[in-house]
Design a protein around this motif. Structure first.
Motif, mmCIF file in Angstrom:
data_model
loop_
_atom_site.group_PDB
_atom_site.id
_atom_site.type_symbol
_atom_site.label_atom_id
_atom_site.label_comp_id
_atom_site.label_asym_id
_atom_site.label_seq_id
_atom_site.Cartn_x
_atom_site.Cartn_y
_atom_site.Cartn_z
ATOM 1 N N SER A 229 0.908 -1.134 0.110
ATOM 2 C CA SER A 229 -0.110 -0.004 -0.030
ATOM 3 C C SER A 229 0.926 1.143 0.004
ATOM 4 C CB SER A 229 -0.934 -0.023 1.377
ATOM 5 O OG SER A 229 -1.596 1.115 1.355
ATOM 6 N N PRO A 230 0.450 2.396 -0.810
ATOM 7 C CA PRO A 230 1.295 3.539 -0.807
ATOM 8 C C PRO A 230 1.287 4.045 0.556
ATOM 9 C CG PRO A 230 -0.172 3.504 -2.683
ATOM 10 C CD PRO A 230 -0.580 2.185 -1.961
ATOM 11 N N MET A 231 0.331 3.887 1.268
ATOM 12 C CA MET A 231 0.312 4.539 2.703
ATOM 13 C C MET A 231 1.312 3.884 3.540
ATOM 14 S SD MET A 231 -3.213 2.966 4.472
ATOM 15 C CE MET A 231 -3.294 1.566 5.000
ATOM 16 N N ALA A 232 1.808 2.794 3.454
ATOM 17 C CA ALA A 232 2.745 2.087 4.172
ATOM 18 C C ALA A 232 4.299 2.579 4.012
ATOM 19 C CB ALA A 232 3.168 0.609 3.866
ATOM 20 N N SER A 233 4.585 3.264 2.737
ATOM 21 C CA SER A 233 5.888 3.902 2.498
ATOM 22 C C SER A 233 5.690 4.660 1.296
ATOM 23 C CB SER A 233 7.059 2.827 2.291
ATOM 24 O OG SER A 233 8.145 3.404 1.955
ATOM 25 N N PRO A 234 6.531 5.701 1.078
ATOM 26 C CA PRO A 234 6.554 6.615 -0.132
ATOM 27 C C PRO A 234 7.138 5.849 -1.178
ATOM 28 C CG PRO A 234 8.062 7.484 1.373
ATOM 29 C CD PRO A 234 7.214 6.413 2.140
ATOM 30 N N ALA A 235 7.819 4.778 -1.114
ATOM 31 C CA ALA A 235 8.356 4.068 -2.123
ATOM 32 C C ALA A 235 7.492 3.097 -2.863
ATOM 33 C CB ALA A 235 9.738 2.924 -1.646
ATOM 34 N N PHE A 236 6.308 2.898 -2.324
ATOM 35 C CA PHE A 236 5.491 2.049 -2.816
ATOM 36 C C PHE A 236 4.336 2.495 -3.842
ATOM 37 C CE2 PHE A 236 6.134 -0.533 1.420
ATOM 38 C CZ PHE A 236 7.389 -0.899 0.887
ATOM 39 N N GLU A 237 4.156 2.115 -4.744
ATOM 40 C CA GLU A 237 3.127 2.716 -5.807
ATOM 41 C C GLU A 237 2.433 1.503 -6.654
ATOM 42 O OE1 GLU A 237 3.276 5.816 -9.533
ATOM 43 O OE2 GLU A 237 5.110 4.927 -8.988
ATOM 44 N N ILE A 238 1.154 1.380 -6.438
ATOM 45 C CA ILE A 238 0.232 0.774 -6.996
ATOM 46 C C ILE A 238 0.515 0.564 -8.463
ATOM 47 C CG2 ILE A 238 -2.038 -0.043 -7.682
ATOM 48 C CD1 ILE A 238 -3.020 1.328 -5.151
ATOM 49 N N GLY A 239 0.819 -0.793 -9.049
ATOM 50 C CA GLY A 239 0.811 -0.995 -10.297
ATOM 51 C C GLY A 239 2.299 -1.071 -10.680
ATOM 52 N N ARG A 240 3.216 -0.721 -9.864
ATOM 53 C CA ARG A 240 4.610 -0.575 -10.343
ATOM 54 C C ARG A 240 5.578 -1.364 -8.941
ATOM 55 N NH1 ARG A 240 6.395 5.547 -12.286
ATOM 56 N NH2 ARG A 240 8.387 3.960 -12.725
ATOM 57 N N PRO A 241 5.686 -2.795 -9.196
ATOM 58 C CA PRO A 241 6.267 -3.379 -8.064
ATOM 59 C C PRO A 241 7.774 -3.006 -8.054
ATOM 60 C CG PRO A 241 5.825 -4.840 -9.960
ATOM 61 C CD PRO A 241 4.938 -3.487 -10.276
ATOM 62 N N THR A 242 8.166 -2.633 -6.373
ATOM 63 C CA THR A 242 9.594 -2.487 -6.208
ATOM 64 C C THR A 242 10.140 -3.693 -6.200
ATOM 65 O OG1 THR A 242 9.040 -2.336 -4.094
ATOM 66 C CG2 THR A 242 8.760 -0.166 -5.181
ATOM 67 N N ALA A 243 11.614 -3.764 -5.988
ATOM 68 C CA ALA A 243 12.326 -4.723 -5.760
ATOM 69 C C ALA A 243 12.283 -5.274 -4.569
ATOM 70 C CB ALA A 243 13.955 -4.593 -5.741
ATOM 71 N N ALA A 244 11.702 -4.620 -3.499
ATOM 72 C CA ALA A 244 11.369 -5.194 -2.178
ATOM 73 C C ALA A 244 9.978 -6.268 -2.340
ATOM 74 C CB ALA A 244 11.065 -4.205 -1.235
ATOM 75 N N GLU A 245 9.070 -5.576 -3.178
ATOM 76 C CA GLU A 245 7.936 -6.415 -3.387
ATOM 77 C C GLU A 245 8.174 -8.005 -4.352
ATOM 78 O OE1 GLU A 245 3.355 -5.668 -5.347
ATOM 79 O OE2 GLU A 245 4.862 -4.144 -5.081
ATOM 80 N N VAL A 246 9.040 -7.729 -5.356
ATOM 81 C CA VAL A 246 9.567 -9.117 -6.119
ATOM 82 C C VAL A 246 9.965 -9.980 -5.089
ATOM 83 C CG1 VAL A 246 10.918 -9.928 -7.796
ATOM 84 C CG2 VAL A 246 9.378 -7.726 -8.118
ATOM 85 N N ILE A 247 10.829 -9.707 -4.250
ATOM 86 C CA ILE A 247 11.753 -10.385 -3.394
ATOM 87 C C ILE A 247 10.706 -11.073 -2.323
ATOM 88 C CG2 ILE A 247 13.377 -10.538 -1.400
ATOM 89 C CD1 ILE A 247 15.097 -8.534 -3.003
ATOM 90 N N LEU A 248 9.946 -10.125 -1.641
ATOM 91 C CA LEU A 248 8.639 -10.674 -0.753
ATOM 92 C C LEU A 248 7.815 -11.805 -1.331
ATOM 93 C CD1 LEU A 248 7.525 -10.627 2.204
ATOM 94 C CD2 LEU A 248 6.059 -8.812 1.011
ATOM 95 N N SER A 249 7.616 -11.532 -2.476
ATOM 96 C CA SER A 249 6.646 -12.512 -3.102
ATOM 97 C C SER A 249 7.329 -13.997 -3.423
ATOM 98 C CB SER A 249 6.176 -12.299 -4.522
ATOM 99 O OG SER A 249 5.360 -11.006 -4.223
ATOM 100 N N ARG A 250 8.736 -13.744 -3.986
ATOM 101 C CA ARG A 250 9.506 -14.994 -4.214
ATOM 102 C C ARG A 250 9.878 -15.626 -2.800
ATOM 103 N NH1 ARG A 250 14.060 -12.403 -8.463
ATOM 104 N NH2 ARG A 250 12.920 -12.226 -10.156
ATOM 105 N N ILE A 251 10.190 -14.783 -1.709
ATOM 106 C CA ILE A 251 10.392 -15.677 -0.668
ATOM 107 C C ILE A 251 9.250 -16.428 -0.165
ATOM 108 C CG2 ILE A 251 11.236 -15.303 1.846
ATOM 109 C CD1 ILE A 251 13.537 -14.994 -0.177
ATOM 110 N N LEU A 252 8.141 -15.747 -0.069
ATOM 111 C CA LEU A 252 6.881 -16.484 0.657
ATOM 112 C C LEU A 252 6.509 -17.443 -0.261
ATOM 113 C CD1 LEU A 252 4.611 -13.221 1.615
ATOM 114 C CD2 LEU A 252 6.138 -14.800 2.839
ATOM 115 N N GLU A 253 6.846 -17.505 -1.597
ATOM 116 C CA GLU A 253 6.288 -18.563 -2.522
ATOM 117 C C GLU A 253 7.129 -19.875 -2.122
ATOM 118 O OE1 GLU A 253 4.660 -20.417 -6.287
ATOM 119 O OE2 GLU A 253 4.038 -18.636 -4.971
ATOM 120 N N LYS A 254 8.589 -19.606 -2.107
ATOM 121 C CA LYS A 254 9.364 -20.838 -1.636
ATOM 122 C C LYS A 254 9.328 -21.151 -0.259
ATOM 123 C CE LYS A 254 13.082 -19.226 -5.012
ATOM 124 N NZ LYS A 254 14.473 -18.539 -5.086
ATOM 125 N N ALA A 255 9.202 -20.297 0.646
ATOM 126 C CA ALA A 255 9.077 -20.645 1.966
ATOM 127 C C ALA A 255 7.739 -21.476 2.365
ATOM 128 C CB ALA A 255 9.237 -19.627 3.005
#
Length: 292
Positions: A84-110
Motif C-alpha cells: 500500500s502507498p500509505m505504508a511507504s512513499p517507495a510503494f506505488e500501485i501497479g509498479r512493483p518495487t524490488a522489495a515487493e518482488v523479493i517478498l513474493s519470491r521468498i513467501l512462494e518458496k517458504a
C-alpha cells in the motif's frame, strides 16, 4: 519513480559506529526481535501482525475451481502480496518495487514450495473440482522486517482459517454452509517461518529483525526459513557482501531458537482465539455469519 526517504550520512555513520560497539539504537540485543503482536479478525483466516512499527495483514479466501490438468488430485494455492502507498512513499500501485518482488519470491518458496499446506486435501473431485485457496498479504506500515512479519501473518492466517465442508454425491459436489456443517481446518503439514539476518562486514555483525534505518545501512541480508523441527526450507542471500560459512551456520542455530519461540507464540494466540469463539458457541458464530 518514488523512493524511500534515505537517512543522512551522519546517521549512517552513527548507526555503524554504535553497531561496532554492540549497541542498537532501540536498545535491543543483536539477536532480539521487536515486540510481536498477533490478533485475528472476526472472520476465519484474517491475521493482523505487528512487528515493532511494521504492520502486515494476511487474509485467506477460498473458491471452487477446476484443478490444473497436470495436478488433478491437488487444489490450488496462491500467495499475493500488495504494497500500500500509505505504508511507504517507495510503494506505488501497479509498479512493483524490488522489495515487493523479493517478498513474493521468498513467501512462494517458504510456504507454497515447501508444501506447508497439503494441497491434496483441497481436492473435491479428482480432475473436476477443487478448492482454490488465496492468501492476500497487505503491507499496512513499513518499518523493516517485512519478510518475517509477512511469513508469520500468512502461516497464522492459514492455521486460523476454516474451509467449508463438502457433500459429494457421485460427480456432484455441494458446498455446505456454516449452518449445515461445521467448517474444517486446513491440513498444515509443517509451519515454516522466516528469520532475516542483516549483515554488516564491519566487525562481521549479524542483526536479527533490522528496522528500516538498519536495513538502509546493511551490506547484505540472509533469509533463513525453517520449521520448529529444525528442517531448513530455504536460505536466500541478497546483497554483494560475502558471508562466512561458519557465521551462516551460527545464524541457523539462532534462527531455530527464534522459530521455536514464534511457533509457540502463534499457537498460544490460536488457542486464545479458539477459547474466545467457543465461549460464544454456535449461536455466536451464526450471528457473526449473518452480520457478514
Amino acid at each position: 519513480m518514488p523512493r524511500e526517504a534515505e537517512i543522512s550520512i551522519n546517521e549512517r555513520d552513527f548507526i555503524k559506529q554504535a553497531l561496532q560497539e554492540q549497541i542498537r539504537l532501540d536498545g535491543r540485543t543483536l539477536d532480539a526481535f521487536r515486540k510481536l503482536e498477533l490478533t485475528f479478525g472476526e472472520e476465519y483466516g484474517v491475521a493482523d501482525v505487528q512487528l515493532g512499527k511494521t504492520r502486515v495483514i494476511a487474509r485467506i479466501s477460498i473458491d471452487v475451481t477446476t484443478p490444473l490438468p497436470e495436478r488433478k488430485f491437488d487444489g490450488v494455492f496462491h500467495i499475493v502480496a500488495e504494497f500500500s502507498p500509505m505504508a511507504s512513499p517507495a510503494f506505488e500501485i501497479g509498479r512493483p518495487t524490488a522489495a515487493e518482488v523479493i517478498l513474493s519470491r521468498i513467501l512462494e518458496k517458504a510456504i507454497r514450495r515447501s508444501n506447508a499446506l497439503d494441497t491434496e486435501s483441497l481436492c473435491i473431485i479428482a480432475g473436476i473440482k477443487c478448492f482454490a485457496l488465496r492468501a492476500d498479504v497487505h503491507i499496512i506500515d513499513h518499518d523493516g522486517g517485512l519478510i518475517d512479519a509477512s511469513c508469520i501473518a500468512v502461516m497464522a492466517a492459514l492455521q486460523h482459517f476454516r474451509r467449508p465442508d463438502v457433500l459429494i454425491e457421485g460427480e456432484k459436489a455441494t458446498v455446505l454452509s456454516v449452518r449445515e456443517r461445521d467448517p474444517i481446518p486446513l491440513s498444515i503439514l509443517h509451519q515454516p517461518l522466516c528469520v532475516t539476518f542483516s549483515y554488516f562486514p564491519e566487525g562481521e555483525l549479524y542483526l536479527v529483525d533490522a528496522n528500516l534505518a538498519e536495513e538502509q545501512v546493511r551490506q547484505g541480508e540472509v533469509i533463513i526459513t525453517m520449521n520448529r523441527h529444525g528442517e531448513i526450507c530455504q536460505i536466500a542471500k541478497y546483497g554483494g557482501a560475502t558471508v562466512n560459512p561458519l557465521a551462516l551456520l551460527q545464524c541457523t542455530n539462532v534462527a531455530l531458537q527464534k522459530v521455536k519461540e514464534m511457533s509457540k507464540f502463534i499457537q498460544q494466540k490460536l488457542d486464545e482465539d479458539a477459547k474466545q469463539r467457543d465461549a460464544g458457541g454456535l449461536m455466536a458464530e451464526l450471528s457473526a455469519e449473518n452480520a457478514r
